[in-house]
Design an enzyme around this catalytic site. Sequence first.
Site, PDB file in Angstrom:
ATOM      1  CB  CYS A 129       0.988  -3.992   5.516  1.00  0.00           C
ATOM      2  SG  CYS A 129      -0.550  -4.877   5.859  1.00  0.00           S
TER       3      CYS A 129
ATOM      4  CG  HIS B  90      -0.261   0.069   2.548  1.00  0.00           C
ATOM      5  ND1 HIS B  90       0.098   1.257   3.150  1.00  0.00           N
ATOM      6  CD2 HIS B  90       0.130  -0.906   3.409  1.00  0.00           C
ATOM      7  CE1 HIS B  90       0.664   1.017   4.319  1.00  0.00           C
ATOM      8  NE2 HIS B  90       0.704  -0.294   4.501  1.00  0.00           N
TER       9      HIS B  90
END
Length: 514
Positions: free
Chosen positions: A433, A414
């Site tokens: 992440c 992301h």
Amino acid sequence: MKKVLACLLMLWGLLSEAKAQWFTAEKLESYKDWPRYSVVKQFYEARGWQPAWIGRDSLQKELLTLLHKSGSLALNEGDYQQGFMSGFYPERLTLRTVDSTETELRFTDAALHFFSELKVGNKSPSLGYNGLPSPNVFPSIASALQAHLLPGELYSLADDLQPQAKAYKNALQLYNRLLQTMQAKGFGEVKIVSSKTDSTNKALLRKLYLLGFTDSVENRSTSNELQKRIKEAQTVFDLLSDGILRSTTLSALNVPVSQRLEELKAAVNLFRWTAAMKEATPVLFVNIPSANFLLYDGEKLLLESRVIAGKPSTPTPTLASTINEVILYPYWNVPNKIATRELLPSIKKNIRFLELGNFQVLNKKGRVVNPYNINWRSLNAANFPYVIRQSTGCDNALGLVKFNFPNPFTVYLHDTPGKILFSSSRRFYSHGCMRVEKPEELAHYLLGGNRIAIDTLTAKGCINQQAPVVVKAEKPLPVVVLYSTVWHTAEGTIRFYNDVYNKLNFIKATAYDP
């Protein structure tokens, strides 16, 4: 004379019949527990059940010579028929027609095994989740072997099967440099204690020589020249290149040569595996220790980007999956552990923390509820029936773009509003992440002809309370998240990285058997 000719013709007929009946599928049945039984069977079916090695001395010698060189190829000679082939050194270099069917089959199995590992490596990457098919090279290796059963051709096959990428060649070259160093007479590990950067630091001079940064132990270089060599070493070890022997540089230099050799051996085989993946499909490789990704289409590098990976306490998992959708203006559904351990204490202190952070509270049905109607004091990690969601906007932890791929860890790639962290050389700050420095470029590739979506996003920029827009990837992209302390730059230069998660036992991963 006619009788002699008749006898010769009869003998020829008998030999031809014997040759035709030399090998059958029934004979092979007793070896069906071999891991490569099916491909060995296919190999002989294609040959009309005729032997490949018996009576062909030059081919036998070529294969034995190649197997004997396995160590210099970062492979293990004893893996091929568990040392059976080494019994042919040096007393017995050729097979005879009296040798058994089993010996013929063992030669074939060893050849298929060896050449497949030259192609795809002898160890699979250690992956916590694998949602991609592994490279299956055996059918093509069997066909290639059939086509190269001629004098001198096995050497050519060995060359052809290996990756041609600079990174692979550089890693193999450095591996052999250290291998020769360790095999040299008088080799011994050395530990550097002094931080002096002059010729009086004998341990430093010897270690730089052992690692290949200088040509001689008796280095009579000036202090400036020695510092230049230290800077070269610092660059290779991903350190600040200033020529000063601070603790980080000493730690990197004092890693035993034997460990560096094992790291390189694992990397050489990993680079074979990644090369095989690149042949099959465009693929994105994320390497955790180097905190970057490389996007390839074949051997063509399309995109390189720094990433921010997980902290040692919340590590990024290794995996293989496929990016199948791009989410513009994503929500961040805060994981329960983060919500209860990190956000809840702040909410209890000041409920306006939710408003200031652009957070919403959802109940079990997924409906937004009024946070002022909740008794926050009564909640804890064991009793938290809510989901905290950060709405879209400039401060959203996921930035403006999120890249989804199936995995059991609920991790993804992301964007991020915290761009400044990409300037750090040690980019391990996330909860698992992977934050991407170049999300727009990656989105452009995935969306293909649907670039209007990402262009619109770029033009509009941050929009508070914008509903997320889910766009299917026009080019679903395999992604492999790896953990290798030896990696390469976009130009193919080899680098060593810190074992940030203390996982160097990855070197002992199970043997890869395509």
